[in-house]
Design an enzyme around this catalytic site. Sequence first.
Site, PDB file in Angstrom:
ATOM      1  N   SER A  47       0.844  -1.204   0.000  1.00 14.34           N
ATOM      2  CA  SER A  47       0.000   0.000   0.000  1.00 14.34           C
ATOM      3  C   SER A  47       0.876   1.251   0.000  1.00 14.34           C
ATOM      4  O   SER A  47       0.508   2.282  -0.572  1.00 14.34           O
ATOM      5  CB  SER A  47      -0.921   0.010   1.218  1.00 14.34           C
ATOM      6  OG  SER A  47      -0.176  -0.154   2.416  1.00 14.34           O
ATOM      7  N   SER A 119       1.071   2.334  16.983  1.00 14.52           N
ATOM      8  CA  SER A 119       0.191   3.433  16.614  1.00 14.52           C
ATOM      9  C   SER A 119      -0.043   4.360  17.812  1.00 14.52           C
ATOM     10  O   SER A 119      -0.010   5.588  17.677  1.00 14.52           O
ATOM     11  CB  SER A 119      -1.126   2.812  16.145  1.00 14.52           C
ATOM     12  OG  SER A 119      -1.967   3.749  15.583  1.00 14.52           O
ATOM     13  N   HIS A 139      -6.122  -6.236  13.609  1.00 15.41           N
ATOM     14  CA  HIS A 139      -7.538  -6.499  13.377  1.00 15.41           C
ATOM     15  C   HIS A 139      -8.301  -6.846  14.647  1.00 15.41           C
ATOM     16  O   HIS A 139      -9.478  -7.186  14.576  1.00 15.41           O
ATOM     17  CB  HIS A 139      -7.700  -7.609  12.334  1.00 15.41           C
ATOM     18  CG  HIS A 139      -7.357  -7.141  10.945  1.00 15.41           C
ATOM     19  ND1 HIS A 139      -6.368  -6.225  10.711  1.00 15.41           N
ATOM     20  CD2 HIS A 139      -7.875  -7.444   9.736  1.00 15.41           C
ATOM     21  CE1 HIS A 139      -6.293  -5.995   9.410  1.00 15.41           C
ATOM     22  NE2 HIS A 139      -7.196  -6.727   8.792  1.00 15.41           N
ATOM     23  N   HIS A 164      -9.289  -0.489   5.632  1.00 13.55           N
ATOM     24  CA  HIS A 164      -9.203  -1.760   4.906  1.00 13.55           C
ATOM     25  C   HIS A 164      -9.857  -2.901   5.675  1.00 13.55           C
ATOM     26  O   HIS A 164      -9.963  -2.855   6.882  1.00 13.55           O
ATOM     27  CB  HIS A 164      -7.728  -2.108   4.621  1.00 13.55           C
ATOM     28  CG  HIS A 164      -7.580  -3.161   3.569  1.00 13.55           C
ATOM     29  ND1 HIS A 164      -6.674  -4.197   3.662  1.00 13.55           N
ATOM     30  CD2 HIS A 164      -8.235  -3.337   2.386  1.00 13.55           C
ATOM     31  CE1 HIS A 164      -6.765  -4.949   2.569  1.00 13.55           C
ATOM     32  NE2 HIS A 164      -7.708  -4.457   1.788  1.00 13.55           N
TER      33      HIS A 164
HETATM   34 MG    MG Z   1      -5.593  -5.285   5.384  1.00 14.35          MG
END
Ligand code: MG
Length: 205
Positions: A47, A119, A139, A164
């Site tokens: 990405s 993060s 996730h 995403h």
């Molecule tokens: Mg992903």
Amino acid sequence: MNMNFSIDPEQVKGFLAEDEGESLYRYALETTQKAPCLEVGSYCGKSTVYLATACRANFSVLYALDHHRGSEEHQKGEEYHDPDLFDQETNNMDSFKEFRKTIDQAGLQETVIPIVTSSTIASKRWATPLSMVFIDGGHSREAAMGDYRSWAGHIVQDGILAIHDLFPDPEKGGQAPYEIWKLALASGLFKELEIVNTLGFLRRL
Ligand code: MG
């Protein structure tokens, strides 16, 4: 679309579909003249190549945030573990070496600013307005919420929030990214633009 990549981003390891990558490029090209872009979860830089190539065209920069220790699903014994990215010496996942190789091959050294930490720590004293934020980090519910809370507030008016791995059907995938998508919409601060494959785009009002 003429995207001027120095390498084929599809050859970079990662979990981003081509249509998703192209839409990242498109929105980054549209927004990043105003302010830098930030991605959460760079992994091996797939990405990153899409976003940073657009940033380069705008003389902007991309903050590429990742602790490079892999998400839950990349750990040893998990579904998406890649033994090539495992550092035997430290007994840890380490995608930074591969990430750096990607950035070098793509000629994006002067556009990408790697931030190798979590993060939460990166956001602690963050004060730079961002034109676009792409969330593709951990996730788990905790990780996704943390990413949303840490970064959504730094997006400038008319900027973009991209998330995403949206799976409205729980049978198809984990719900944490979809939960922060719904949270963003419910906040009244964003409006939905489109969902490309599993990648959703919101505009900051
Ligand atoms: Mg992903």
